[in-house]
Structure formats: structure tokens, C-alpha cells
Design a protein around this motif. Structure first.
Motif, mmCIF file in Angstrom:
data_model
loop_
_atom_site.group_PDB
_atom_site.id
_atom_site.type_symbol
_atom_site.label_atom_id
_atom_site.label_comp_id
_atom_site.label_asym_id
_atom_site.label_seq_id
_atom_site.Cartn_x
_atom_site.Cartn_y
_atom_site.Cartn_z
ATOM 1 N N GLU A 136 0.828 -1.215 0.000
ATOM 2 C CA GLU A 136 0.000 0.000 0.000
ATOM 3 C C GLU A 136 0.853 1.251 0.000
ATOM 4 O O GLU A 136 0.602 2.197 -0.736
ATOM 5 C CB GLU A 136 -0.889 0.020 1.251
ATOM 6 N N LEU A 137 1.877 1.213 0.849
ATOM 7 C CA LEU A 137 2.762 2.362 0.959
ATOM 8 C C LEU A 137 3.383 2.683 -0.405
ATOM 9 O O LEU A 137 3.431 3.839 -0.819
ATOM 10 C CB LEU A 137 3.861 2.056 1.981
ATOM 11 N N ALA A 138 3.841 1.630 -1.088
ATOM 12 C CA ALA A 138 4.441 1.837 -2.408
ATOM 13 C C ALA A 138 3.428 2.476 -3.354
ATOM 14 O O ALA A 138 3.769 3.360 -4.142
ATOM 15 C CB ALA A 138 4.935 0.511 -2.964
ATOM 16 N N MET A 139 2.162 2.041 -3.240
ATOM 17 C CA MET A 139 1.144 2.606 -4.133
ATOM 18 C C MET A 139 0.800 4.035 -3.739
ATOM 19 O O MET A 139 0.593 4.892 -4.588
ATOM 20 C CB MET A 139 -0.084 1.705 -4.141
ATOM 21 N N ILE A 140 0.761 4.290 -2.415
ATOM 22 C CA ILE A 140 0.540 5.664 -1.960
ATOM 23 C C ILE A 140 1.652 6.559 -2.503
ATOM 24 O O ILE A 140 1.425 7.692 -2.903
ATOM 25 C CB ILE A 140 0.519 5.722 -0.411
ATOM 26 N N ASP A 141 2.862 6.014 -2.529
ATOM 27 C CA ASP A 141 4.007 6.792 -2.991
ATOM 28 C C ASP A 141 4.118 6.828 -4.515
ATOM 29 O O ASP A 141 5.128 7.281 -5.055
ATOM 30 C CB ASP A 141 5.302 6.249 -2.376
ATOM 31 N N GLY A 142 3.090 6.326 -5.197
ATOM 32 C CA GLY A 142 3.036 6.535 -6.638
ATOM 33 C C GLY A 142 3.316 5.327 -7.510
ATOM 34 O O GLY A 142 3.390 5.471 -8.727
ATOM 35 N N CYS A 143 3.477 4.138 -6.923
ATOM 36 C CA CYS A 143 3.703 2.942 -7.745
ATOM 37 C C CYS A 143 2.369 2.320 -8.136
ATOM 38 O O CYS A 143 1.449 2.258 -7.331
ATOM 39 C CB CYS A 143 4.481 1.883 -6.968
ATOM 40 N N ARG A 144 2.299 1.824 -9.361
ATOM 41 C CA ARG A 144 1.180 0.967 -9.727
ATOM 42 C C ARG A 144 1.425 -0.389 -9.066
ATOM 43 O O ARG A 144 2.543 -0.660 -8.627
ATOM 44 C CB ARG A 144 1.141 0.787 -11.233
#
Lengths: 281, 355
Positions: free
Chosen positions: A178-186
């Protein structure tokens, strides 16, 4: 009292290690014996108890008239095992990630059922699979080829890879994705940039299992090949003719387990670092 | 401006969000106060796009972003667990979101460096998260959330897993740390009324998936909309019991009577009456029995039983009362809250000009 426990501990370790190490030592000493030394009872120490000979080792690299050439089976085994392991790990890791992070549903079939389907392939006795595999490879024209073996080994190793990696991903907190996605990763970026770099210990374990299973398999290597392609385990067995050349056999056995022992040592050192600690507290 | 319109979410019959309607304004620090399971985290996850909604919309500056995936919402979040990228050092952890936005490596690291200094980890930039203490890990998470200078910053009980001293320390530094993000909408979830009141420009009180009330901390404390809000806005919470107002006095069970004494009482009738623990004093004409006393050092909370119900009393310093001790206590009508029997506030103590 402390010394006593220590003594007990080391005694137990010593017993167990000798149990493990002795066969290796035995094989090592046998590989330097000749027919004379073999038949004259149990001997252990070279020069003192028997005259060492390099006959066993030399026979491995002969042209086939006095022994067997180990180089071709070795290369074949390496190609088949490494390719199959790489493919199985790649597919298995992707499958495991999907199964651990996304919900799939087809009628009554859910994630757990799919996971069980993967693992259940290892429940069946190999003999059950041999005939279908044989027929499939025959139809595909891949019997007695390296590609056919790779295909079969991928099928055999995939459950191991999926199994190990599902367990591993299950221990990585979802919040990390989730964190990675919050930080802009698909989602795919989260997998490659964050989850995968943190899964190296799992990949190593899965890879090691695959290599060991693949390298040591005799049954499928034996049933699915005839003359053109020979893998190590089959080559070892084929040494066994009317007179068993124990010296060649021992040398052969040692040289075929060598890469696994080497890998085990490297991996052990790597795994003890425990690089996942600190993802979450 | 971030808007939630009738947002609903339930999982396996358990309601997480129940018809949330709210508008968050830029430049405001909102604290979301509620017990565990009140829906604070769900509310944030709904805004972030980390959770599918059963119904309703999320709008950013009037544009419906309900279907926009989380990686395109450009929001920032800090979890209550200390979550960082284990394979990256502090500097690259903080630079990570900037890199994903396409900022060059050197520039991303330079900006990351500023925020690492801001949270006080300047000496530790080459450590991995596993080599840091809990408090340091949470500072890394905080720096990574701040560095994006996102328009919406969510903090989900960020201090709850820290030990007391660190928590106090970081809470004090908090306003300074978020200074550069003050143009954003900041949401901060907490279970502690004191924290909510200290940090928030506005407090949102949540209970069972709903927003019960929202407003300025002082207003919310002095005039809680209903008994549940009043209970959540104090620690130890307000005590409540039934009583009747008639003939200029409050009548309680057991034939007890409290004179109006200048307080404007609500219309005669039955009410749910609330009294804050700090307004209950030792010495008075109500006979009470002690059931328990909790000593925190600077304060003592005494649990009392009276004919009309249970009561908490907060006193300064250590006062030891054993269970079954008899005490005489009292409180003034001026300090009473009156709620209707449904729980809605009817009359609050008049504290105009008192703060």
C-alpha cells in the motif's frame, strides 16, 4: 554443571555430524581405491591401509570405452535444472504474489483452492505422472530432449516455488504494498520496486529447493530420455554393470553433490542475515 | 477541498463507515477522535482510495475522484505501525516518493535531506530501517509523508506505538514538523481526547462508523452535541445518570436534591445528567462508596457508587481510597450537563468568558 551441558551438547553434535559426514568420507576414500583395495575389507587410511589410485576419477573423463564421460550429463543436468528452476521461480513468484495479494474467484474456486491445486501436484506419486508426461512429450516430439525435460521439471518445481513464496509473501505486511502505491507505484511497480527486493531470502530458499529437487531427480530423467540426453543421476546408475566400479561410482557421486554442497554453504551465510527484519514492528 | 458524500462501507455485515458526509478544507489540521474500531482508519482509507466503497463519492475540489486509484491521488499517509522500505536506507526511503514522481535522483535526495533534518535524523541517513529505534522509524515514515508536500496528509495514530516519553516529545514537535505542509489538509487520527484537542484546529468525533460531531476543540469540549461526544471528549470520561428537574432543583434517585443555585435549569422533566470527573469534589453532602481508585501520580481517579449511579472523581495528587471506603462528595448544579433521554445536549454549563 555448565561444562556438563556443554559436553553433552558437543557430544550430540559430534555424533550427528559423524553420521552425516561419514558417508562422504567413505565415498571419498573409496574413490581413490582400486579393485584390490575394495575387496580386501574395510580400510580407511590411504598409503597406510591401501595404495591410493586415481583410476576412479580418471574414468569419469574417459571417452566411454573404460568408463563414462561425465561432462555431457553434467552439462545437461546443469542446463535442465537451472533453466527449469529459473522458469519455475519466475512463474511461481508471480503466481504466489497474485494469490497472496488479490482475490480470485471462479464459482466455488477461491484463492485457497488454487493454492491447494498447485501444491496437490506434489501429493501424487511420481509414477502417476510418468505416463501422462511421457505421452505429452511424445506428442510434442520432445521425448529424449533437453527442452522436454525442462518442461516437465518446470511443472514439478512450480508447486515448490509457489508454496515457499506464498508463505514468504504472507509474512510481508500488505501495508508495504500500500505504501508503495501511496508513494506513486502501480501494483506491478509496487511488486518490482518494493516487494521483490525484499523477497530475496524467499527467492533464495525457493531457488535452493528447486535446484536440489531438480538436480537429484532420477525418476523422470530416467523415464523420459533414452540415448541422446542423459542427466547425472541416470549416468551414475548406468555405471552399474556386471562388475560395479565402486571407485568410479564414488567419484561420480562426490562430483555430482559438490555443487549442491557449495550452494548450501553460500546460501546459509546469506540467509542468516535476515534482511526482512524491520519492515514492520 | 476534499469532500465525502454519503460514503458507506461494510465488511461481512460489520459497518465501517455509515453515511459519512464531510468537507475538509485546505490549511486545516483535523484530528479524528474515536475509540478503536470507530471508523477512523476506514475514513482515511476511503479518502486515500485504499478501500472500495459500497456507496458514496469522494470529491477533490469538486472533481469526483472515487474511481481514481491510490497511486494517482498524490496523498500521503503515515501508519500507526512503523512501515518503511526495508531495503532502502533512510535517505532513499524519504526520496522514494519523489523519485516516483519523476524527480531526478540528486534533486530528490536533496529535498529528502531537508525533511530528514526537519524530523531530526540528519545523522542517520545511511541506516536501514531495521537499524533504527521505533521512534526513529516513525520519523522516517513521517519525513517520507511530508516530503511529497501532498495536498492531503493522513496520520493514522502515528504516535500510538511509541513509548510515553517519545510520544510526548514528538507530539510537542509536531506543529513545527508539519509547518511546511500547513497548506494541506491534515488528518490525524487518535483515541486520546487530550491529543485531539492539543493538535487539532478542528476535531471530528467518530463513533460506530459515523461522524457524531465536528468543530473547534473548545466548542466541542464545552458544548458536546450529545452524551457520546461528551464521553469521548474527556479522559477520564464524563459520568452520566438519570435525574429530574423540578421546582428549581435537580432530583436524583435516592431522594437526593441539588439546588439550582443560580444556574438556569432546563424545563422541568427527566434528563440524562452528565458531570465531568474534574467537577466532582471531595466534601459535600452526597454519600458515596468507593469501588476502585486509579493513581497516576499527579492525579487520582476514584470510581464511586451513589444511589443514582456510578460516578468518577478526578482529584489532583495522590489520594488513596480503598474499595468500600465511604466518602462524602459533592458537585454544583452549575457544572452539570443536561441531555435529553435520547442523549442530545439540552443545556451545558455556562462557561462564557471563562477561558
Amino acid at each position: 554443571m555448565r561444562t556438563f551441558y556443554l559436553a553433552i551438547k558437543y557430544l550430540a553434535l559430534l555424533l550427528w555430524s559423524s553420521f552425516i559426514v561419514f558417508p562422504f568420507l567413505w565415498a571419498l576414500s573409496t574413490s581413490f581405491k582400486d579393485a584390490n583395495a575394495i575387496t580386501s575389507g574395510a580400510t580407511y587410511i590411504p598409503w597406510l591401509q591401501f595404495e591410493p589410485s586415481t583410476q576412479g576419477w580418471a574414468s569419469l573423463f574417459s571417452d566411454g570405452s573404460t568408463g563414462i564421460n561425465i561432462v555431457d550429463p553434467y552439462i545437461n543436468s546443469a542446463i535442465v535444472t537451472i533453466s527449469a528452476s529459473l522458469i519455475a521461480i519466475t512463474l511461481g513468484t508471480l503466481a504466489a504474489y497474485g494469490l497472496s495479494r488479490f482475490e480470485f474467484r471462479a464459482g466455488f474456486i477461491k484463492n485457497n483452492d488454487i493454492t491447494f491445486f498447485f501444491i496437490s501436484q506434489r501429493i501424487m506419486p511420481p509414477i502417476v505422472l510418468a505416463i501422462p508426461f511421457f505421452l505429452m512429450l511424445k506428442t510434442l516430439g520432445l521425448l529424449d530432449t533437453v527442452y522436454g525435460l525442462i518442461l516437465v521439471y518446470v511443472a514439478l518445481l512450480l508447486p515448490i516455488a509457489v508454496w515457499v513464496m506464498i508463505d514468504f509473501f504472507g509474512n510481508i505486511p500488505r501495508e508495504l504494498d500500500e505504501l508503495a502505491m501511496i508513494d506513486g507505484c502501480r501494483p506491478i511497480g509496487a511488486f518490482f520496486r518494493v516487494i521483490l527486493p525484499n523477497s530475496i531470502p524467499g527467492l533464495v530458499v525457493a531457488g535452493m529447493f528447486c535446484l536440489i529437487f531438480g538436480w537429484n531427480d532420477f525418476f523422470f530423467a530416467f523415464t523420459l530420455t533414452f540415448t541422446k540426453v542423459q542427466l547425472l543421476p541416470v549416468a551414475i546408475v548406468s555405471l552399474n554393470s556386471s562388475v560395479t566400479p565402486w571407485w568410479s561410482l564414488s567419484a561420480f557421486a562426490l562430483i555430482s553433490v559438490a555443487p549442491l554442497v557449495l550452494i548450501a554453504f553460500l546460501v546459509e551465510n546469506f540467509l542468516s542475515k535476515g534482511s526482512l527484519a524491520g519492515a514492520i514492528r | 477541498m476534499l469532500e465525502m458524500r454519503n460514503v458507506n462501507r461494510a465488511v461481512d455485515g460489520e459497518v465501517h463507515l455509515d453515511g459519512i458526509d464531510f468537507t475538509f478544507e485546505a490549511g486545516k489540521f483535523y484530528t479524528i477522535l474515536g475509540r478503536t474500531g470507530a471508523g477512523k482508519t476506514s475514513l482515511m482509507r476511503a479518502l486515500m482510495g485504499l478501500m472500495p466503497l459500497d456507496g458514496g463519492q469522494v470529491l477533490l475540489d469538486g472533481t469526483d475522484i472515487t474511481a481514481v486509484p491510490v497511486w494517482e491521488r498524490k496523498m500521503a499517509m503515515v501508519y500507526q505501525q512503523f512501515i518503511n522500505y526495508p531495503h532502502l536506507d533512510v535517505l532513499d526511503n524519504v526520496a522514494f516518493p519523489l523519485r516516483r514522481q519523476g524527480v531526478g535522483k540528486a534533486e530528490a535526495r536533496r529535498r529528502a535531506r531537508e525533511f530528514i533534518d526537519l524530523v531530526g535524523l540528519g545523522d542517520l541517513i545511511d541506516r536501514r530501517p531495521a537499524q533504527l529505534s521505533g521512534g526513529q522509524q516513525q520519523r522516517v515514515a513521517l519525513a517520507r509523508a511530508l516530503v511529497k508536500e501532498a495536498r492531503t496528509l493522513m496520520l493514522d495514530e502515528p504516535l500510538v506505538n511509541l513509548d510515553y516519553k517519545l510520544r510526548e516529545q514528538l507530539r510537542e514537535q509536531f506543529p513545527k514538523i508539519v509547518e511546511r505542509n500547513r497548506d494541506s489538509i491534515i488528518l490525524y487520527a487518535t483515541t486520546e481526547p487530550r491529543e485531539a484537542m492539543q493538535l487539532g484546529d478542528e476535531i471530528i468525533v467518530m463513533h460506530q462508523g459515523r461522524i457524531l460531531d465536528a468543530g473547534r476543540p473548545d466548542e466541542m469540549f464545552l458544548r458536546p452535541r450529545n452524551i457520546t461526544v461528551a464521553e469521548l471528549m474527556g479522559e477520564p470520561p464524563i459520568s452520566s445518570f438519570r435525574g429530574e428537574v423540578s421546582e428549581g432543583a435537580v432530583h436524583l434517585a435516592g431522594g437526593l436534591r441539588i439546588e439550582g443555585a443560580g444556574r438556569t435549569l432546563p424545563a422541568p422533566g427527566e434528563y440524562l445528567i452528565g458531570i465531568r470527573p474534574e467537577d466532582v469534589q471531595l466534601g459535600g453532602d452526597l454519600a458515596a462508596r468507593v469501588t476502585m481508585s486509579e493513581i497516576s501520580g499527579s492525579e487520582t481517579v476514584t470510581h464511586l457508587i451513589l444511589p443514582f449511579g456510578e460516578l468518577l472523581m478526578l482529584s489532583q495528587g495522590v489520594s488513596v481510597h480503598e474499595p468500600d471506603d465511604r466518602l462524602n462528595i459533592g458537585f454544583a448544579a452549575a457544572d452539570l450537563f443536561f441531555f435529553s433521554l435520547d442523549g442530545d445536549l439540552v443545556s451545558a454549563p455556562d462557561r462564557e468568558g471563562q477561558d
